[in-house]
Motif scaffolding. Sequence first.
Motif, short mmCIF file in Angstrom:
data_model
loop_
_atom_site.label_atom_id
_atom_site.label_comp_id
_atom_site.label_asym_id
_atom_site.label_seq_id
_atom_site.Cartn_x
_atom_site.Cartn_y
_atom_site.Cartn_z
N MET A 77 -9.75 1.44 21.72
CA MET A 77 -11.02 1.59 22.43
C MET A 77 -11.46 0.19 22.83
O MET A 77 -11.44 -0.72 22.00
CB MET A 77 -12.07 2.24 21.52
N ASP A 78 -11.82 0.01 24.07
CA ASP A 78 -12.24 -1.28 24.57
C ASP A 78 -13.72 -1.29 24.91
O ASP A 78 -14.32 -0.24 25.19
CB ASP A 78 -11.44 -1.66 25.82
N LEU A 79 -14.29 -2.48 24.91
CA LEU A 79 -15.66 -2.66 25.35
C LEU A 79 -15.67 -3.79 26.37
O LEU A 79 -15.45 -4.95 26.00
CB LEU A 79 -16.59 -2.98 24.18
N GLN A 80 -15.89 -3.45 27.61
CA GLN A 80 -16.02 -4.44 28.67
C GLN A 80 -17.48 -4.88 28.71
O GLN A 80 -18.36 -4.03 28.92
CB GLN A 80 -15.59 -3.87 30.01
N MET A 81 -17.70 -6.16 28.51
CA MET A 81 -19.06 -6.69 28.47
C MET A 81 -19.23 -7.65 29.62
O MET A 81 -18.53 -8.68 29.69
CB MET A 81 -19.31 -7.38 27.13
N ASN A 82 -20.12 -7.34 30.50
CA ASN A 82 -20.39 -8.17 31.67
C ASN A 82 -21.77 -8.79 31.58
O ASN A 82 -22.65 -8.27 30.89
CB ASN A 82 -20.29 -7.33 32.94
N ASN A 83 -21.93 -9.89 32.30
CA ASN A 83 -23.24 -10.55 32.36
C ASN A 83 -23.84 -10.72 30.96
O ASN A 83 -24.95 -10.27 30.68
CB ASN A 83 -24.19 -9.76 33.26
#
Length: 113
Positions: A77-83
């Motif tokens: 499971m991935d978590l893409q964190m932007n800004n």
Amino acid sequence: QVQLVESGGRLVQTGESLRLSCLAPERIIDYDMGWYRQAPGKARELVARIVRGGATNYDESVKGRFFVTRDITKNTMDLQMNNLHPEDAATYYCNSLKLSWNWGRGTQVAVSS
């Protein structure tokens, strides 16, 4: 001993992006999964979830910036964190929503302003 393994955390600057990954010890398709974080001196909080059917939900503090995905073939499971903001700095953990497993070591995210 079955264990969750989180990875991908590091020091970034405000506004940058980061992708975290979680390797689960069992078939994640069988679980409602979540990403949690704990900042120093604060309680652990759930910030993103992906349920068995694939629907996702986010805490208001990360909505529109963080995106959770999963690969059921790899039990990841991935978590893409932007800004990223300085207030996103924390140790990030994954687990099922029922806390089915012992906590892993987490992965530390630091955000410089």
